[in-house]
Design a protein around this motif. Structure first.
Motif, PDB file in Angstrom:
ATOM      1  N   SER A  12       0.797  -1.227   0.000  1.00 24.28           N
ATOM      2  CA  SER A  12       0.000   0.000   0.000  1.00 24.28           C
ATOM      3  C   SER A  12       0.832   1.282   0.000  1.00 24.28           C
ATOM      4  O   SER A  12       0.290   2.351   0.168  1.00 24.28           O
ATOM      5  CB  SER A  12      -0.942  -0.010   1.205  1.00 24.28           C
ATOM      6  OG  SER A  12      -0.195   0.100   2.396  1.00 24.28           O
ATOM      7  N   HIS A  13       2.137   1.168  -0.181  1.00 27.67           N
ATOM      8  CA  HIS A  13       2.978   2.371  -0.228  1.00 27.67           C
ATOM      9  C   HIS A  13       2.728   3.261   0.978  1.00 27.67           C
ATOM     10  O   HIS A  13       2.219   4.371   0.843  1.00 27.67           O
ATOM     11  CB  HIS A  13       2.741   3.143  -1.523  1.00 27.67           C
ATOM     12  CG  HIS A  13       2.951   2.301  -2.741  1.00 27.67           C
ATOM     13  ND1 HIS A  13       1.983   1.516  -3.283  1.00 27.67           N
ATOM     14  CD2 HIS A  13       4.047   2.102  -3.496  1.00 27.67           C
ATOM     15  CE1 HIS A  13       2.470   0.869  -4.331  1.00 27.67           C
ATOM     16  NE2 HIS A  13       3.716   1.197  -4.480  1.00 27.67           N
ATOM     17  N   PRO A  14       3.076   2.763   2.155  1.00 23.98           N
ATOM     18  CA  PRO A  14       2.701   3.444   3.400  1.00 23.98           C
ATOM     19  C   PRO A  14       3.409   4.778   3.642  1.00 23.98           C
ATOM     20  O   PRO A  14       4.456   5.054   3.066  1.00 23.98           O
ATOM     21  CB  PRO A  14       3.103   2.436   4.482  1.00 23.98           C
ATOM     22  CG  PRO A  14       4.156   1.599   3.853  1.00 23.98           C
ATOM     23  CD  PRO A  14       3.818   1.516   2.393  1.00 23.98           C
ATOM     24  N   PHE A  60       6.272   5.578   0.979  1.00 21.27           N
ATOM     25  CA  PHE A  60       7.436   4.720   0.809  1.00 21.27           C
ATOM     26  C   PHE A  60       7.046   3.405   0.142  1.00 21.27           C
ATOM     27  O   PHE A  60       5.914   2.951   0.251  1.00 21.27           O
ATOM     28  CB  PHE A  60       8.094   4.458   2.164  1.00 21.27           C
ATOM     29  CG  PHE A  60       8.636   5.713   2.776  1.00 21.27           C
ATOM     30  CD1 PHE A  60       9.914   6.141   2.479  1.00 21.27           C
ATOM     31  CD2 PHE A  60       7.843   6.484   3.612  1.00 21.27           C
ATOM     32  CE1 PHE A  60      10.405   7.318   3.027  1.00 21.27           C
ATOM     33  CE2 PHE A  60       8.329   7.660   4.164  1.00 21.27           C
ATOM     34  CZ  PHE A  60       9.618   8.079   3.869  1.00 21.27           C
ATOM     35  N   ASP A  61       8.007   2.817  -0.532  1.00 18.58           N
ATOM     36  CA  ASP A  61       7.762   1.626  -1.316  1.00 18.58           C
ATOM     37  C   ASP A  61       8.874   0.617  -1.062  1.00 18.58           C
ATOM     38  O   ASP A  61      10.046   0.941  -1.186  1.00 18.58           O
ATOM     39  CB  ASP A  61       7.751   2.028  -2.799  1.00 18.58           C
ATOM     40  CG  ASP A  61       7.113   0.965  -3.671  1.00 18.58           C
ATOM     41  OD1 ASP A  61       6.915  -0.166  -3.185  1.00 18.58           O
ATOM     42  OD2 ASP A  61       6.826   1.282  -4.835  1.00 18.58           O
ATOM     43  N   ALA A  62       8.474  -0.608  -0.686  1.00 20.00           N
ATOM     44  CA  ALA A  62       9.483  -1.643  -0.465  1.00 20.00           C
ATOM     45  C   ALA A  62       9.848  -2.336  -1.767  1.00 20.00           C
ATOM     46  O   ALA A  62      10.803  -3.090  -1.832  1.00 20.00           O
ATOM     47  CB  ALA A  62       8.978  -2.665   0.546  1.00 20.00           C
ATOM     48  N   LYS A  66      12.069  -1.618 -10.710  1.00 26.05           N
ATOM     49  CA  LYS A  66      11.493  -0.599 -11.548  1.00 26.05           C
ATOM     50  C   LYS A  66      10.019  -0.880 -11.828  1.00 26.05           C
ATOM     51  O   LYS A  66       9.673  -1.914 -12.378  1.00 26.05           O
ATOM     52  CB  LYS A  66      12.285  -0.548 -12.862  1.00 26.05           C
ATOM     53  CG  LYS A  66      12.267   0.808 -13.502  1.00 26.05           C
ATOM     54  CD  LYS A  66      13.272   0.862 -14.616  1.00 26.05           C
ATOM     55  CE  LYS A  66      12.561   1.115 -15.923  1.00 26.05           C
ATOM     56  NZ  LYS A  66      13.478   1.015 -17.045  1.00 26.05           N
ATOM     57  N   HIS A  67       9.180   0.020 -11.443  1.00 30.93           N
ATOM     58  CA  HIS A  67       7.781  -0.083 -11.810  1.00 30.93           C
ATOM     59  C   HIS A  67       7.174   1.304 -11.771  1.00 30.93           C
ATOM     60  O   HIS A  67       7.712   2.206 -11.147  1.00 30.93           O
ATOM     61  CB  HIS A  67       7.031  -1.064 -10.904  1.00 30.93           C
ATOM     62  CG  HIS A  67       7.015  -0.683  -9.458  1.00 30.93           C
ATOM     63  ND1 HIS A  67       8.110  -0.817  -8.636  1.00 30.93           N
ATOM     64  CD2 HIS A  67       6.030  -0.165  -8.686  1.00 30.93           C
ATOM     65  CE1 HIS A  67       7.782  -0.412  -7.423  1.00 30.93           C
ATOM     66  NE2 HIS A  67       6.533   0.002  -7.412  1.00 30.93           N
ATOM     67  N   ALA A  68       6.066   1.445 -12.447  1.00 32.17           N
ATOM     68  CA  ALA A  68       5.414   2.741 -12.486  1.00 32.17           C
ATOM     69  C   ALA A  68       4.336   2.805 -11.413  1.00 32.17           C
ATOM     70  O   ALA A  68       3.970   1.786 -10.816  1.00 32.17           O
ATOM     71  CB  ALA A  68       4.802   2.965 -13.862  1.00 32.17           C
ATOM     72  N   HIS A  69       3.864   4.001 -11.126  1.00 31.15           N
ATOM     73  CA  HIS A  69       2.827   4.166 -10.123  1.00 31.15           C
ATOM     74  C   HIS A  69       1.627   4.899 -10.692  1.00 31.15           C
ATOM     75  O   HIS A  69       1.763   5.746 -11.569  1.00 31.15           O
ATOM     76  CB  HIS A  69       3.366   4.943  -8.918  1.00 31.15           C
ATOM     77  CG  HIS A  69       4.266   4.137  -8.057  1.00 31.15           C
ATOM     78  ND1 HIS A  69       5.600   4.413  -7.918  1.00 31.15           N
ATOM     79  CD2 HIS A  69       4.030   3.032  -7.320  1.00 31.15           C
ATOM     80  CE1 HIS A  69       6.144   3.504  -7.115  1.00 31.15           C
ATOM     81  NE2 HIS A  69       5.216   2.656  -6.745  1.00 31.15           N
ATOM     82  N   PHE A  70       0.503   4.539 -10.163  1.00 33.14           N
ATOM     83  CA  PHE A  70      -0.716   5.262 -10.463  1.00 33.14           C
ATOM     84  C   PHE A  70      -1.196   5.898  -9.172  1.00 33.14           C
ATOM     85  O   PHE A  70      -1.272   5.244  -8.139  1.00 33.14           O
ATOM     86  CB  PHE A  70      -1.798   4.315 -10.998  1.00 33.14           C
ATOM     87  CG  PHE A  70      -3.142   4.976 -11.075  1.00 33.14           C
ATOM     88  CD1 PHE A  70      -3.441   5.815 -12.122  1.00 33.14           C
ATOM     89  CD2 PHE A  70      -4.076   4.790 -10.070  1.00 33.14           C
ATOM     90  CE1 PHE A  70      -4.668   6.460 -12.180  1.00 33.14           C
ATOM     91  CE2 PHE A  70      -5.303   5.429 -10.121  1.00 33.14           C
ATOM     92  CZ  PHE A  70      -5.606   6.264 -11.172  1.00 33.14           C
ATOM     93  N   GLU A  79      -1.071   2.873  -6.544  1.00 34.05           N
ATOM     94  CA  GLU A  79      -1.042   1.504  -7.029  1.00 34.05           C
ATOM     95  C   GLU A  79       0.174   1.281  -7.914  1.00 34.05           C
ATOM     96  O   GLU A  79       0.634   2.188  -8.595  1.00 34.05           O
ATOM     97  CB  GLU A  79      -2.320   1.190  -7.816  1.00 34.05           C
ATOM     98  CG  GLU A  79      -3.509   1.026  -6.902  1.00 34.05           C
ATOM     99  CD  GLU A  79      -4.809   0.799  -7.664  1.00 34.05           C
ATOM    100  OE1 GLU A  79      -4.767   0.616  -8.885  1.00 34.05           O
ATOM    101  OE2 GLU A  79      -5.859   0.827  -6.999  1.00 34.05           O
ATOM    102  N   ASP A  80       0.669   0.039  -7.895  1.00 32.56           N
ATOM    103  CA  ASP A  80       1.786  -0.311  -8.761  1.00 32.56           C
ATOM    104  C   ASP A  80       1.284  -0.613 -10.161  1.00 32.56           C
ATOM    105  O   ASP A  80       0.281  -1.299 -10.335  1.00 32.56           O
ATOM    106  CB  ASP A  80       2.492  -1.559  -8.226  1.00 32.56           C
ATOM    107  CG  ASP A  80       3.339  -1.235  -7.010  1.00 32.56           C
ATOM    108  OD1 ASP A  80       3.730  -0.067  -6.865  1.00 32.56           O
ATOM    109  OD2 ASP A  80       3.592  -2.147  -6.220  1.00 32.56           O
ATOM    110  N   ILE A  81       1.963  -0.096 -11.129  1.00 27.35           N
ATOM    111  CA  ILE A  81       1.688  -0.447 -12.513  1.00 27.35           C
ATOM    112  C   ILE A  81       2.877  -1.268 -12.966  1.00 27.35           C
ATOM    113  O   ILE A  81       3.992  -0.773 -13.068  1.00 27.35           O
ATOM    114  CB  ILE A  81       1.556   0.813 -13.406  1.00 27.35           C
ATOM    115  CG1 ILE A  81       0.515   1.771 -12.844  1.00 27.35           C
ATOM    116  CG2 ILE A  81       1.259   0.417 -14.848  1.00 27.35           C
ATOM    117  CD1 ILE A  81      -0.910   1.381 -13.025  1.00 27.35           C
TER     118      ILE A  81
HETATM  119 ZN   LIG Z   1       5.265   0.765  -5.916  1.00 23.90          ZN
END
Ligand SMILES: [Zn+2]
Ligand SMILES: [Zn+2]
Length: 127
Positions: A12-14, A60-62, A66-70, A79-81
């Motif tokens: 959840s990218h806390p 923050f993101d664990a 490489k990924h994109a975010h929405f 959210e992870d894209i």
């Molecule tokens: Zn992420």
């Protein structure tokens, strides 16, 4: 360590506040300052990364791959894209064109998430 575990157990990218609220019942001595300090430390050693400030709070993101975010402009959910939009070749093309050295690209999409779309309130912030 509990802080790191918690981040790695959620997608959840806390925010620091969220982590603090989750851990406080279990660790009564924990302070918000400690949470911030540790988050900073984990970022510095590359265990997590900051994805920036959204709605006034740093997230923050664990997932350090490489990924994109929405980001939903209404409820602020992140959210992870799961796809890469720029290949290594694309990045080196741009690097060449501008005479710079691009190492990574953080891509963020903004809009309305599924939930908010379902609510149909995306033009009405008071709802
Ligand atoms: Zn992420
Ligand atoms: Zn939303």
């Amino acid at each position: 360590m509990a802080i790191l575990k918690l981040i790695q157990s959620t997608e959840s990218h806390p925010t620091a506040d969220w982590i603090y609220a989750k851990l406080k019942p279990k660790y009564p001595d924990l302070s918000l300052g400690t949470v911030y300090r540790n988050l900073k430390k984990f970022c510095e050693c590359g265990k997590i990364k900051s994805i920036g400030v959204i709605n006034g709070q740093e997230h923050f993101d664990a997932n350090i791959y490489k990924h994109a975010h929405f980001i939903c402009e209404e409820c602020g959910i992140v959210e992870d894209i799961d796809s890469s939009f720029f290949s290594k070749e694309d990045l080196s093309d741009v690097s060449d064109k501008y005479g710079i050295d691009i190492r990574t690209a953080d891509i963020v999409f903004n809009g309305s998430c599924k939930k908010c779309l379902a609510k149909g309130t995306h033009s009405d912030k008071t709802a």
